[in-house]
Write a protein that holds these residues in place. Sequence first.
Motif, mmCIF file in Angstrom:
data_model
loop_
_atom_site.group_PDB
_atom_site.id
_atom_site.type_symbol
_atom_site.label_atom_id
_atom_site.label_comp_id
_atom_site.label_asym_id
_atom_site.label_seq_id
_atom_site.Cartn_x
_atom_site.Cartn_y
_atom_site.Cartn_z
ATOM 1 N N VAL A 1 5.849 12.083 -7.777
ATOM 2 C CA VAL A 1 6.223 11.033 -6.788
ATOM 3 C C VAL A 1 5.360 11.288 -5.631
ATOM 4 O O VAL A 1 4.998 10.078 -5.068
ATOM 5 C CB VAL A 1 7.785 11.437 -6.200
ATOM 6 C CG1 VAL A 1 7.994 10.361 -5.228
ATOM 7 C CG2 VAL A 1 8.743 11.506 -7.276
ATOM 8 N N ALA A 2 4.951 12.202 -5.202
ATOM 9 C CA ALA A 2 4.013 12.218 -4.010
ATOM 10 C C ALA A 2 2.823 11.667 -4.467
ATOM 11 O O ALA A 2 1.935 10.940 -3.728
ATOM 12 C CB ALA A 2 3.705 13.764 -3.614
ATOM 13 N N GLU A 3 2.097 12.013 -5.706
ATOM 14 C CA GLU A 3 0.934 11.416 -5.991
ATOM 15 C C GLU A 3 1.089 9.923 -6.086
ATOM 16 O O GLU A 3 -0.092 9.348 -5.566
ATOM 17 C CB GLU A 3 0.243 12.175 -7.365
ATOM 18 C CG GLU A 3 -0.865 11.750 -7.738
ATOM 19 C CD GLU A 3 -1.438 12.378 -8.970
ATOM 20 O OE1 GLU A 3 -0.982 13.464 -9.441
ATOM 21 O OE2 GLU A 3 -2.577 11.956 -9.524
ATOM 22 N N ALA A 4 2.008 9.543 -6.439
ATOM 23 C CA ALA A 4 2.277 7.996 -6.690
ATOM 24 C C ALA A 4 2.416 7.257 -5.383
ATOM 25 O O ALA A 4 1.454 6.281 -5.175
ATOM 26 C CB ALA A 4 3.320 7.618 -7.638
ATOM 27 N N GLU A 5 2.867 7.995 -4.524
ATOM 28 C CA GLU A 5 2.992 7.519 -3.213
ATOM 29 C C GLU A 5 1.569 7.530 -2.509
ATOM 30 O O GLU A 5 1.410 6.720 -1.781
ATOM 31 C CB GLU A 5 3.983 8.420 -2.408
ATOM 32 C CG GLU A 5 4.584 7.874 -1.040
ATOM 33 C CD GLU A 5 5.476 6.469 -1.472
ATOM 34 O OE1 GLU A 5 5.050 5.627 -0.425
ATOM 35 O OE2 GLU A 5 6.074 6.741 -2.284
ATOM 36 N N LYS A 6 0.731 8.479 -2.731
ATOM 37 C CA LYS A 6 -0.556 8.551 -2.215
ATOM 38 C C LYS A 6 -1.424 7.537 -2.687
ATOM 39 O O LYS A 6 -2.140 6.743 -2.152
ATOM 40 C CB LYS A 6 -1.068 10.029 -2.450
ATOM 41 C CG LYS A 6 -2.532 10.227 -1.953
ATOM 42 C CD LYS A 6 -2.732 11.715 -2.041
ATOM 43 C CE LYS A 6 -4.102 12.241 -1.428
ATOM 44 N NZ LYS A 6 -5.201 12.082 -2.427
ATOM 45 N N VAL A 7 -1.399 7.274 -4.055
ATOM 46 C CA VAL A 7 -2.128 6.093 -4.861
ATOM 47 C C VAL A 7 -1.682 4.697 -4.102
ATOM 48 O O VAL A 7 -2.595 4.005 -3.833
ATOM 49 C CB VAL A 7 -1.807 6.228 -6.458
ATOM 50 C CG1 VAL A 7 -2.308 4.916 -6.976
ATOM 51 C CG2 VAL A 7 -2.557 7.288 -6.833
#
Length: 121
Positions: A30-36
């Motif tokens: 979820v954090a990676e998707a948010e960053k992307v």
Amino acid sequence: MNKLVFFSTMSLLVLACGGGDESKADPAVVAEAEKVWKEKCVTCHGDRGMGDGPGAAALNPKPRTFKDPRWQMQTKDERIAKVIVEGGKSVGLSEGMAPNPELADKPEVVAELVKKIRGFR
Ligand code: HEC
């Protein structure tokens, strides 16, 4: 042997997902998707998904608002995922929507991005 490799991979996956509860999203994903989303999408799509990011001004056609309920109803998750990874051109949309090939081997991050886009309705 192949079967063994398959089963040990599966059990590793189950372990990695915290006991196989698939409904619970992995916070790291979820954090990676948010960053992307923040780094690669907001410039054009805007932080609320309304297609009003600063980078959208020069685009023609402009990105639609993801809040459009008719679009949300008629589009498919698979199509959203394809546009994200392979770019607008892959589904007949504008090349202004660039492909993100680095996400091709991260389907779980793409799935979170799809969820995010679905959440704008
Ligand atoms: C350089 C600007 C730009 C960036 C950056 C960008 N997009 Fe797009 N995106 C567009 C444009 C323009 C369209 C509309 C193309 C069209 O309608 O022909 C689009 C279309 C889309 C669509 C399809 C909507 C539909 O009409 O079916 C999705 C989904 C999407 N973008 C998601 C993303 C995501 C997720 C990111 C980040 C990984 C991203 N975009 C980054 C410009 C951008």
